[in-house]
Design an enzyme around this catalytic site. Structure first.
Site, short mmCIF file in Angstrom:
data_model
loop_
_atom_site.label_atom_id
_atom_site.label_comp_id
_atom_site.label_asym_id
_atom_site.label_seq_id
_atom_site.Cartn_x
_atom_site.Cartn_y
_atom_site.Cartn_z
N LYS A 19 -0.05 -39.10 -8.30
CA LYS A 19 0.43 -38.38 -7.15
C LYS A 19 1.82 -37.82 -7.37
CE LYS A 19 -0.64 -42.14 -4.92
NZ LYS A 19 -1.20 -43.31 -4.42
N GLY A 20 2.54 -38.32 -8.36
CA GLY A 20 3.95 -38.02 -8.50
C GLY A 20 4.32 -36.56 -8.65
N GLU A 27 3.69 -32.98 -15.05
CA GLU A 27 3.88 -34.41 -14.79
C GLU A 27 5.25 -34.63 -14.15
OE1 GLU A 27 3.05 -37.24 -14.13
OE2 GLU A 27 2.44 -38.42 -15.86
N ASP A 45 7.58 -41.49 -19.54
CA ASP A 45 8.27 -42.76 -19.73
C ASP A 45 7.79 -43.35 -21.07
OD1 ASP A 45 9.94 -44.88 -18.38
OD2 ASP A 45 8.07 -45.97 -18.37
N LYS A 74 12.26 -39.73 -20.07
CA LYS A 74 13.09 -40.87 -20.48
C LYS A 74 12.75 -41.18 -21.93
CE LYS A 74 12.89 -43.58 -16.16
NZ LYS A 74 12.19 -44.78 -15.62
N ASP A 100 7.73 -42.50 -6.64
CA ASP A 100 7.70 -43.57 -5.64
C ASP A 100 8.08 -44.93 -6.21
OD1 ASP A 100 5.26 -43.93 -7.23
OD2 ASP A 100 4.70 -45.39 -5.69
P1 IMP Z 1 4.21 -43.72 -18.84
O1 IMP Z 1 2.73 -43.85 -19.06
O2 IMP Z 1 4.92 -45.01 -19.12
O3 IMP Z 1 4.84 -42.55 -19.56
O4 IMP Z 1 4.42 -43.59 -17.30
C1 IMP Z 1 4.40 -42.44 -16.64
C2 IMP Z 1 4.11 -42.68 -15.17
O5 IMP Z 1 4.76 -43.86 -14.68
C3 IMP Z 1 4.70 -41.55 -14.38
O6 IMP Z 1 3.75 -40.55 -14.17
C4 IMP Z 1 5.13 -42.21 -13.10
O7 IMP Z 1 4.08 -42.19 -12.17
C5 IMP Z 1 5.44 -43.62 -13.49
N1 IMP Z 1 6.89 -43.81 -13.72
C6 IMP Z 1 7.55 -43.93 -14.91
N2 IMP Z 1 8.87 -44.10 -14.74
C7 IMP Z 1 9.07 -44.07 -13.40
C8 IMP Z 1 10.26 -44.15 -12.58
O8 IMP Z 1 11.42 -44.29 -13.04
N3 IMP Z 1 10.05 -44.06 -11.24
C9 IMP Z 1 8.84 -43.89 -10.68
N4 IMP Z 1 7.70 -43.79 -11.41
C10 IMP Z 1 7.82 -43.88 -12.75
MG MG Z 2 2.86 -39.88 -12.48
#
Ligand code: IMP
Ligand code: MG
Length: 178
Positions: A42-43, A98, A102, A130, A158
């Site tokens: 949803k982000g 996106e 992260d 990040k 969120d």
């Molecule tokens: P990844 O799979 O670890 O790259 O995570 C990505 C997803 O985690 C993003 O689409 C966000 O929904 C969530 N996410 C990662 N970091 C944050 C943050 O600092 N705040 C809120 N949601 C986050």
């Molecule tokens: Mg997301």
């Protein structure tokens, strides 16, 4: 809600300026094409709403749903993609939109899912990145801002489904997590 905020990291003005720049860049890079923007719910909802209005091209807007966090600020490392692709991306120029990149686990899985359907090109546009947190080697083609290595909320992001409606990106006070 505002009492929970520790620090505003990207102000509304900074975000709106950067989103306009990204929109102009995409408009130029995809000139003569009709890209398919795939937002990851949803982000992405706020970023995609603003970004798409700054893209002066015919484009399709689609959504996929992914979640890895649940009710937590630490990634579970497992990605749930709730929806198979039920639209056509074959031979199309696809841009995955996106909120934040992260560990890279979510986008690596989603990119592979989309790639299976043979788009003619596939790029990633993330509002925040990040890079320090990366566990899988994925580099976005378009990035709004490099984000400090901190959990952030707002502008679609969120914590426990809250704070998505903030027009800026901020960190939360530590007591919010306890
Ligand atoms: P990844 O799979 O670890 O790259 O995570 C990505 C997803 O985690 C993003 O689409 C966000 O929904 C969530 N996410 C990662 N970091 C944050 C943050 O600092 N705040 C809120 N949601 C986050
Ligand atoms: Mg997301």
């Amino acid at each position: 809600m505002k009492n929970d905020i520790k620090e505003i990291i990207f102000t509304e003005e900074m975000i709106q300026k950067r989103v306009a720049e990204l929109g102009a860049e995409l408009t130029k890079d995809y000139e003569g094409k009709s890209p398919v923007l795939i937002g990851i719910l949803k982000g992405c909802f706020m970023f995609l709403a603003d970004l798409s209005r700054k893209i002066d091209l015919d484009c399709e807007i689609r959504f996929l749903t992914a979640s890895s966090y649940g009710f937590s600020s630490v990634s579970s490392g497992k990605v749930n993609i709730d929806k198979e692709i039920d639209f056509d991306v074959r031979d199309k120029d696809v841009i995955i939109v996106e909120d934040i990149l992260d560990s890279g686990i979510t986008l690596t899985a989603l990119r592979a899912l989309v790639a299976k359907h043979k788009p003619s090109s596939l790029k990633i546009c993330t509002m925040l990145d990040k890079p320090e947190r990366r566990q899988l080697p994925i580099v976005p083609e378009y990035t709004g801002f490099i984000c400090p290595n901190e959990f952030v909320v707002g502008y679609g992001l969120d914590y426990g489904e809250k704070y998505r409606n903030l027009p800026f990106v901020a960190s939360l006070k530590p007591e919010v997590y306890s």
